[in-house]
Write a protein that holds these residues in place. Structure first.
Motif, PDB file in Angstrom:
ATOM      1  N   HIS A   1       0.821  -1.224   0.000  1.00  0.00           N
ATOM      2  CA  HIS A   1       0.000   0.000   0.000  1.00  0.00           C
ATOM      3  C   HIS A   1       0.851   1.270   0.000  1.00  0.00           C
ATOM      4  O   HIS A   1       0.386   2.324  -0.420  1.00  0.00           O
ATOM      5  N   ARG A   2       2.081   1.173   0.449  1.00  0.00           N
ATOM      6  CA  ARG A   2       2.995   2.322   0.309  1.00  0.00           C
ATOM      7  C   ARG A   2       3.312   2.523  -1.173  1.00  0.00           C
ATOM      8  O   ARG A   2       3.390   3.638  -1.662  1.00  0.00           O
TER       9      ARG A   2
ATOM     10  N   LEU B   1      -1.656   7.863   1.513  1.00  0.00           N
ATOM     11  CA  LEU B   1      -0.611   7.755   2.537  1.00  0.00           C
ATOM     12  C   LEU B   1       0.537   8.677   2.152  1.00  0.00           C
ATOM     13  O   LEU B   1       0.684   9.022   0.983  1.00  0.00           O
TER      14      LEU B   1
ATOM     15  N   GLU C   1       0.679   3.604   8.042  1.00  0.00           N
ATOM     16  CA  GLU C   1      -0.308   2.953   7.168  1.00  0.00           C
ATOM     17  C   GLU C   1      -1.422   2.422   8.068  1.00  0.00           C
ATOM     18  O   GLU C   1      -1.158   1.599   8.950  1.00  0.00           O
TER      19      GLU C   1
ATOM     20  N   ARG D   1      -4.628   3.291   0.750  1.00  0.00           N
ATOM     21  CA  ARG D   1      -5.230   2.028   1.178  1.00  0.00           C
ATOM     22  C   ARG D   1      -6.642   2.273   1.672  1.00  0.00           C
ATOM     23  O   ARG D   1      -6.991   3.377   2.088  1.00  0.00           O
TER      24      ARG D   1
ATOM     25  N   ASP E   1       7.039   2.740   8.234  1.00  0.00           N
ATOM     26  CA  ASP E   1       6.184   3.574   9.079  1.00  0.00           C
ATOM     27  C   ASP E   1       7.080   4.576   9.795  1.00  0.00           C
ATOM     28  O   ASP E   1       8.200   4.235  10.200  1.00  0.00           O
TER      29      ASP E   1
END
Ligand SMILES: C[S@@+](CC[C@H](N)C(=O)[O-])C[C@H]1O[C@@H](n2cnc3c(N)ncnc32)[C@H](O)[C@@H]1O
Length: 285
Positions: free
Chosen positions: A73-74, A88, A94, A79, A212
């Motif tokens: 998702h990065r 993001l 996330e 997301r 993160d």
């Protein structure tokens, strides 16, 4: 060489298996569908077309990033969370599916509060992408909320997400540490604060440790620093009959309940996440 999206998924699954990723097939499908804008059902039913050479190069470059442990998702830059499509940034955690447990815990309270009073004021401490507050505002049309964060970059992303979801009129942000610049009282105070003990951070998976923001993870020596700060300040900002709800680490519920009880709160509820772990505690005064 021509390749369909389904064949591309099979090839990426093989590469991800070789790279030792935990969910190679899920990652391959999510990446191919997300990057090429393909519906998952069409993919599963084999209704996919040949992928053009530019798209193929694009997906292969993304797959390389995934093999270097950048989260899917990065790579996609967004997301889905509680029905919202959140963007993001490097400054935001996330959002995790387990955090939806916090929303499930407080939505009924927020709904009844909104029905009684015609609205519900929400304070989300450490809002990150805005996930929790925006999830609540999307569910309860008369609710309004403030998201705070120590990271100005995270707040920028939260405001972008509010705009994308059409919630910007009911969402404000405040930069600062916990309650430092917060004024007034709220029906609901929510937070998913950093709760990893400092020394445990180096042992996290590369997806978390390297992607993160550390400020979103580091909860101090025992992981509980943020709960102490939030419990100490919450009474002053809680409206009569209001609730405070926080997410915790799977083994922290008892310790967090004790911190809030020392500050005059009563535990009203504790909830488990989808994996059956203790995850959320709710308090009243
Ligand atoms: C675990 S993340 C949660 C983000 C988001 N609420 C979510 O659930 O996806 C914790 C958030 O707290 C913020 N934070 C860390 N220290 C803070 C502080 N002293 N005051 C306010 N926010 C802080 C971080 O920047 C991060 O956005």
């Amino acid at each position: 060489m021509s390749v369909t999206a389904a064949e591309l998924v099979r090839e990426l699954t093989r590469r991800f298996e070789t790279a030792g990723l935990e969910d190679p097939k899920v990652d391959a499908r999510t990446l191919v569908c997300g990057l090429l804008n393909i519906d998952l059902t069409d993919l599963v039913l084999g209704r996919t077309e040949t992928v053009g050479s530019d798209d193929l190069a694009f997906v292969c470059a993304a797959a390389e990033r995934r093999c270097r442990r950048e989260p899917v998702h990065r790579i996609l830059g967004r997301r889905s969370f509680f029905g919202l499509d959140l963007v993001l940034s490097a400054d935001t955690l996330e959002p995790r599916p387990d955090t939806e447990t916090l929303l499930r815990a407080v939505v009924p309270f927020a709904q009844s509060r909104a029905a009684e009073a015609g609205g519900c004021r929400v304070l989300d401490l450490g809002t990150g992408s805005g996930a929790i507050c925006l999830g609540l505002l999307s569910e309860i049309g008369s609710a309004s909320g403030i998201g705070t964060d120590i990271s100005e970059g995270a707040l920028q992303t939260a405001r972008d997400n509010a705009r994308r979801a059409g919630l910007q009129e009911r969402f404000e942000t405040i930069a600062g540490s916990w309650f430092s610049d917060v004024e007034g009282t709220f029906d609901l105070i929510v937070s998913n604060p950093p709760y990893i003990p400092t020394d445990d951070i180096c042992g996290l998976s590369p997806e978390v440790r390297d992607y993160d923001p550390v400020i979103a993870l580091d909860g101090g020596a025992d992981g509980l620093d943020a709960y102490r700060a939030i419990a100490a300040g919450a009474a002053e900002h809680l409206a009569n009959g209001g609730r405070v709800a926080v997410e915790t680490g799977f083994d922290q519920c008892d310790a967090v309940a004790a911190i809030f009880e020392e500050n005059g709160f009563t535990l009203t509820e504790r909830l488990r996440d989808f994996g059956g772990h203790d995850r959320v505690v709710v308090f009243c005064l």
